[in-house]
Design a protein around this motif. Sequence first.
Motif, PDB file in Angstrom:
ATOM      1  N   ILE A  64       0.840  -1.200   0.000  1.00 61.19           N
ATOM      2  CA  ILE A  64       0.000   0.000   0.000  1.00 61.19           C
ATOM      3  C   ILE A  64       0.873   1.247   0.000  1.00 61.19           C
ATOM      4  N   VAL A  65       1.918   1.246   0.819  1.00 56.01           N
ATOM      5  CA  VAL A  65       2.841   2.386   0.853  1.00 56.01           C
ATOM      6  C   VAL A  65       3.449   2.602  -0.529  1.00 56.01           C
ATOM      7  N   GLU A  66       3.850   1.527  -1.176  1.00 54.92           N
ATOM      8  CA  GLU A  66       4.435   1.611  -2.519  1.00 54.92           C
ATOM      9  C   GLU A  66       3.439   2.192  -3.526  1.00 54.92           C
ATOM     10  N   LEU A  67       2.201   1.708  -3.508  1.00 57.93           N
ATOM     11  CA  LEU A  67       1.182   2.203  -4.434  1.00 57.93           C
ATOM     12  C   LEU A  67       0.877   3.681  -4.198  1.00 57.93           C
ATOM     13  N   LEU A  68       0.683   4.057  -2.937  1.00 58.73           N
ATOM     14  CA  LEU A  68       0.308   5.433  -2.632  1.00 58.73           C
ATOM     15  C   LEU A  68       1.440   6.415  -2.929  1.00 58.73           C
ATOM     16  N   THR A  69       2.658   6.083  -2.544  1.00 61.64           N
ATOM     17  CA  THR A  69       3.772   7.003  -2.827  1.00 61.64           C
ATOM     18  C   THR A  69       4.029   7.082  -4.324  1.00 61.64           C
ATOM     19  N   GLY A  70       3.920   5.952  -5.016  1.00 60.71           N
ATOM     20  CA  GLY A  70       4.099   5.948  -6.469  1.00 60.71           C
ATOM     21  C   GLY A  70       3.039   6.740  -7.199  1.00 60.71           C
ATOM     22  N   GLY A  71       1.858   6.870  -6.583  1.00 63.37           N
ATOM     23  CA  GLY A  71       0.757   7.613  -7.183  1.00 63.37           C
ATOM     24  C   GLY A  71       0.706   9.071  -6.776  1.00 63.37           C
ATOM     25  N   GLY A  72       1.686   9.521  -5.987  1.00 61.58           N
ATOM     26  CA  GLY A  72       1.756  10.938  -5.649  1.00 61.58           C
ATOM     27  C   GLY A  72       1.074  11.357  -4.366  1.00 61.58           C
ATOM     28  N   VAL A  73       0.723  10.406  -3.493  1.00 60.91           N
ATOM     29  CA  VAL A  73       0.086  10.759  -2.222  1.00 60.91           C
ATOM     30  C   VAL A  73       1.112  11.411  -1.298  1.00 60.91           C
ATOM     31  N   ARG A  74       0.705  12.505  -0.671  1.00 59.95           N
ATOM     32  CA  ARG A  74       1.589  13.184   0.276  1.00 59.95           C
ATOM     33  C   ARG A  74       1.874  12.277   1.456  1.00 59.95           C
ATOM     34  N   THR A  75       3.149  12.274   1.875  1.00 53.02           N
ATOM     35  CA  THR A  75       3.603  11.365   2.915  1.00 53.02           C
ATOM     36  C   THR A  75       4.192  12.125   4.088  1.00 53.02           C
ATOM     37  N   LEU A  76       3.850  11.682   5.283  1.00 53.78           N
ATOM     38  CA  LEU A  76       4.402  12.217   6.514  1.00 53.78           C
ATOM     39  C   LEU A  76       5.183  11.099   7.171  1.00 53.78           C
ATOM     40  N   ARG A  77       6.460  11.337   7.435  1.00 52.36           N
ATOM     41  CA  ARG A  77       7.272  10.342   8.124  1.00 52.36           C
ATOM     42  C   ARG A  77       7.226  10.629   9.620  1.00 52.36           C
ATOM     43  N   LEU A  78       6.795   9.642  10.389  1.00 56.53           N
ATOM     44  CA  LEU A  78       6.623   9.821  11.824  1.00 56.53           C
ATOM     45  C   LEU A  78       7.860   9.426  12.615  1.00 56.53           C
ATOM     46  N   HIS A  79       8.919   9.019  11.927  1.00 56.65           N
ATOM     47  CA  HIS A  79      10.163   8.657  12.599  1.00 56.65           C
ATOM     48  C   HIS A  79      11.319   9.108  11.749  1.00 56.65           C
ATOM     49  N   SER A  80      12.484   9.222  12.375  1.00 59.79           N
ATOM     50  CA  SER A  80      13.666   9.641  11.618  1.00 59.79           C
ATOM     51  C   SER A  80      14.494   8.402  11.275  1.00 59.79           C
ATOM     52  N   THR A  81      15.183   8.470  10.155  1.00 56.39           N
ATOM     53  CA  THR A  81      16.072   7.388   9.763  1.00 56.39           C
ATOM     54  C   THR A  81      17.479   7.762  10.179  1.00 56.39           C
ATOM     55  N   VAL A  82      18.219   6.776  10.635  1.00 58.30           N
ATOM     56  CA  VAL A  82      19.577   7.022  11.135  1.00 58.30           C
ATOM     57  C   VAL A  82      20.571   6.451  10.159  1.00 58.30           C
TER      58      VAL A  82
END
Length: 82
Positions: A64-82
């Motif tokens: 679902i994340v792949e489909l939505l991001t690939g389709g241009g849905v705005r994304t909010l990241r709730l955690h930071s990557t290290v």
Amino acid sequence: MPGMVSSPSAPVLFRAACPRCQARFELSAGSFRLAIGASPRTTFYSFTCPECGSAVRKPAGERIVELLTGGGVRTLRLHSTV
């Protein structure tokens, strides 16, 4: 679960359903919000049902994340990557 619907000249639309009123419809990427958390339990997408006005929040797995991001849905990241 949203599924993408598109053609070469048309904007991307996603199929969705409301768990409250059971309506099925298509929404544009701008109608969705995707939140990516630190775990599967904190990763979800949301939208407002165009039929009954309910706020809908559903879990979003990797596909679902792949489909939505690939389709241009705005994304909010709730955690930071290290």
